[in-house]
Enzyme design. Structure first.
Site, PDB file in Angstrom:
ATOM      1  N   GLY A  92       2.482  -2.959   3.947  1.00 17.47           N
ATOM      2  CA  GLY A  92       3.345  -4.110   4.125  1.00 17.47           C
ATOM      3  C   GLY A  92       2.609  -5.417   4.277  1.00 17.47           C
ATOM      4  N   CYS A 125       0.825  -1.207   0.000  1.00 22.52           N
ATOM      5  CA  CYS A 125       0.000   0.000   0.000  1.00 22.52           C
ATOM      6  C   CYS A 125       0.858   1.255   0.000  1.00 22.52           C
ATOM      7  CB  CYS A 125      -0.908   0.005   1.232  1.00 22.52           C
ATOM      8  SG  CYS A 125      -1.910  -1.494   1.411  1.00 22.52           S
ATOM      9  N   ILE A 177      -4.092  -7.816  -1.163  1.00 27.01           N
ATOM     10  CA  ILE A 177      -3.388  -9.085  -1.296  1.00 27.01           C
ATOM     11  C   ILE A 177      -4.048 -10.170  -0.441  1.00 27.01           C
ATOM     12  CG2 ILE A 177      -1.168 -10.273  -1.025  1.00 27.01           C
ATOM     13  CD1 ILE A 177      -1.136  -8.109  -3.186  1.00 27.01           C
TER      14      ILE A 177
END
Length: 630
Positions: free
Chosen positions: A75, A2, A52
């Site tokens: 992350g 992100c 994700i």
């Protein structure tokens, strides 16, 4: 993966929403799937999301159940499932399956010490209304970035990329002189500096807490690579592969298509091999080759692909990639002179055509001493250890001064750099060995005004300080430690983060799993270089997994024939450089010295391609940033 932004102003008034939204929009490439905002009393967060894991449930910024704590996060936390079970046993309940909620809950349970429990890559910010403090954190190795600045009126800004910060109204874009010297020496601006005065990067493995009422800032280091503690004993190749396989499997957790880069080198080949061993379907792999046979490794990549039965795709780099030069300045914001950024950008674009997550082999050379410079340094170190500096400096300094620089001669005749290295301390010599523009060239390029402004500063000062931090460590471990603190986050990881995020691609680096790094650095340094061969212990570990031809072939970097490109298709860039009023008006570079550098390279009298590429990228970046000298 992100992009994050944030603003905290003095007082409890409203943050300008338009400014924060603009800052966030500028990094939409980091997260094209979703955006979100939080606007509180004097504090605001922006977020761009690349979905994700748990695409439906991981919207950010994310709030605690009582809405008194809010998180914006970039992350992946690879051990989030384990942490979730631990937190559930402590009484916490979860509404999503995302690692974001696990991270937020970890903070609620353990406070700022939560970073010690995280295994992953991350840069995040938490606003806690209970303590009235803003908390920022960055992962141990510096895989994910976070920039910040405190403006004269007390406003605090942070963002994933520098372009977001300089877009804030009223920001002054002044060139930082010591950072410019760092850049011209190393080819990147090392943490914690940025190229702009008053703008910094949070260093890897650090947290920053800002108390809103006073603006007081507390920075804390929560981890450091240990290269001093005695080695664990005999190397265990079987255990090495077992530990790396665990790190690879953790990074294969995703709810979206996943693949890997495959250069044909030992590191990426090992990652692909371990992925193939843990996936029933063929792995998607991709590579960038070169139209120059001297720089092309695509045949090796194809050999590995055939060995593991991957779905492999290849594209070739050529001088036409020079068209990307202007784009590179936008991608990296700060000047960035690693020439492999061009093929890295291309391979990320290729990967994104098929996958949303790619694994890479970055970090293996730093961890297991794969660079040729490590071997040369150790040979020089043997002599440095026998002859005192007081004797070496005058003798080898004089030899280095009179010995000609033979760029086109065979390696064994290029003694000038060796003499110069032997006249220096170990840390000074290592700094020179990694320099893009050596002292002799750089100092000639500078105007007297620039020399005066530097006040004697030299980038090797940082190298000497880092070496002192690990006094008593093995000489090889010392320079590896320096690389872990400078080159790895400043160059390698910056290159991959910006190139991949420009294509909305998440890249994961199993060789930089911090637990694997801790274990790898504890191996006997003598096991890393044996009989003049780097990465010896790693090669022993993967023998049987990879074809011997891949393991035993000489290392070749991810390079491009830039020296020739600058004399051919990219020669017009040198003409622009010679006449760049923007660069020359800074008062930093001497016009005649710059022209001589260009002329010598074009006439093939000297090879200055690394220095010239650094200057080209500096010129492009300063144009984008609209930087002033004073």
């Amino acid at each position: 993966m992100c992009g994050i932004t944030g603003v905290m102003i003095a007082g409890d008034g409203p943050v300008d929403q338009a400014s924060l939204r603009h800052m966030t929009d500028l990094i939409a490439h980091r997260g094209p799937d979703d955006d979100g905002f939080f606007f509180g009393a004097g504090v605001a967060f922006g977020h761009r999301r690349l979905s994700i894991i748990d695409a439906e449930g991981g919207h950010q910024p994310m709030f605690s159940p009582d809405e008194r704590v809010v998180l914006t996060y970039n992350g992946e936390i690879y051990n989030f499932q384990q942490l979730r079970r631990e937190l559930e046993n402590l009484g916490h309940r979860f509404k999503t399956n995302s690692d974001t909620e696990v991270l937020l809950t970890s903070y609620l349970e353990w406070g700022t010490d939560c970073v010690n429990r995280l295994r992953g890559m991350f840069a995040f910010a938490i606003w806690d209304t209970r303590t009235q403090e803003l908390f920022l954190a960055r992962d141990r190795l510096g895989i994910k970035p976070i920039y910040y600045s405190t403006l004269p009126d007390g406003t605090f800004l942070f963002a994933s990329e520098l372009k977001s910060l300089v877009a804030y109204p009223g920001v002054r874009r002044k060139l930082r002189i010591d950072a410019l010297e760092d850049y011209m020496t190393l080819g990147y601006v090392p943490d914690p500096k940025s190229i702009l005065d008053g703008f910094d990067k949070l260093p890897p493995a650090h947290t920053l807490t800002i108390r809103k009422a006073t603006g007081q800032q507390r920075m804390r280091s929560y981890w450091n690579p240990d290269v001093v503690t005695p080695a664990v004993g005999d190397e265990q190749p079987g255990e090495l592969l077992e530990r790396l396989e665990e790190a690879v499997k953790l990074r294969m957790i995703a709810d979206v298509p996943l693949g890997s880069f495959l250069s044909g080198g030992i590191d990426s080949s090992t990652v692909v091999g371990l992925m193939s061993r843990n996936n029933p379907d063929p792995i998607e792999t991709c590579a960038i080759g070169s139209d120059d046979p001297l720089f092309d490794e695509s045949g090796h990549a194809q050999l590995v692909s055939d060995h593991f039965g991957t779905h492999h795709r290849l594209r070739l780099a050529s001088a036409r990639d020079g068209e990307l030069i202007d784009l590179m300045a936008d991608v990296y914001d700060e000047p960035f002179a690693d020439m492999s950024a061009l093929p890295t950008y291309r391979v990320c674009a290729l990967a994104r055509e098929k996958v949303k997550v790619a694994l890479s082999g970055d970090g293996g050379d730093e961890l297991f001493a794969g660079y040729r410079r490590y071997r040369f340094h150790m040979m020089e170190e043997e002599l440095r250890s026998r002859v005192p500096l007081a004797i070496r400096r005058p003798i080898f300094g004089a030899l280095g001064a009179i010995y000609p620089k033979l760029d086109r001669a065979p390696q064994f005749l290029r003694a000038k750099s060796t003499f110069e290295a032997l006249a220096r301390t170990s840390a000074e010599a290592y700094c020179q060995s990694v320099s893009k523009t050596p002292d002799s060239v750089r100092l000639r390029l500078y105007t007297q005004k620039m020399h005066n402004r530097l006040f004697g500063y030299h980038p090797h000062d940082r190298f000497k300080k880092l070496a002192a931090e690990v006094h008593g460590a093995h000489p090889l471990s010392v320079v590896q430690y320096i690389d872990f603190k400078t080159y790895l986050p400043g160059d390698i990881l910056t290159k991959v983060d910006r190139a991949s995020m420009a294509h909305s691609l998440e890249v994961r680096v199993p060789l930089l799993d911090h637990k694997f790094v801790e274990w790898g650095l504890r191996l006997d340094p003598e096991s890393r270089i044996k009989d003049g061969i780097g990465k010896a212990v790693f090669k022993d570990a993967v023998r049987g997994l990879l074809p011997d031809t891949i393991i035993d072939r000489p290392k070749k970097g991810f390079d491009i024939p830039m020296a020739n490109w600058l004399r051919g298709e990219l020669a017009p860039e040198l003409a622009k450089l010679q006449n760049s009023e923007r660069l020359l008006d800074l008062g930093v570079f001497d016009r005649k010295a710059l022209s001589k550098l260009v002329d010598e390279h074009l006439a093939e009298k000297r090879d200055h391609h690394t220095s010239l590429w650094s200057l080209i990228m500096l010129d492009k970046s300063l144009e984008r940033l609209d930087v002033s000298y004073s």
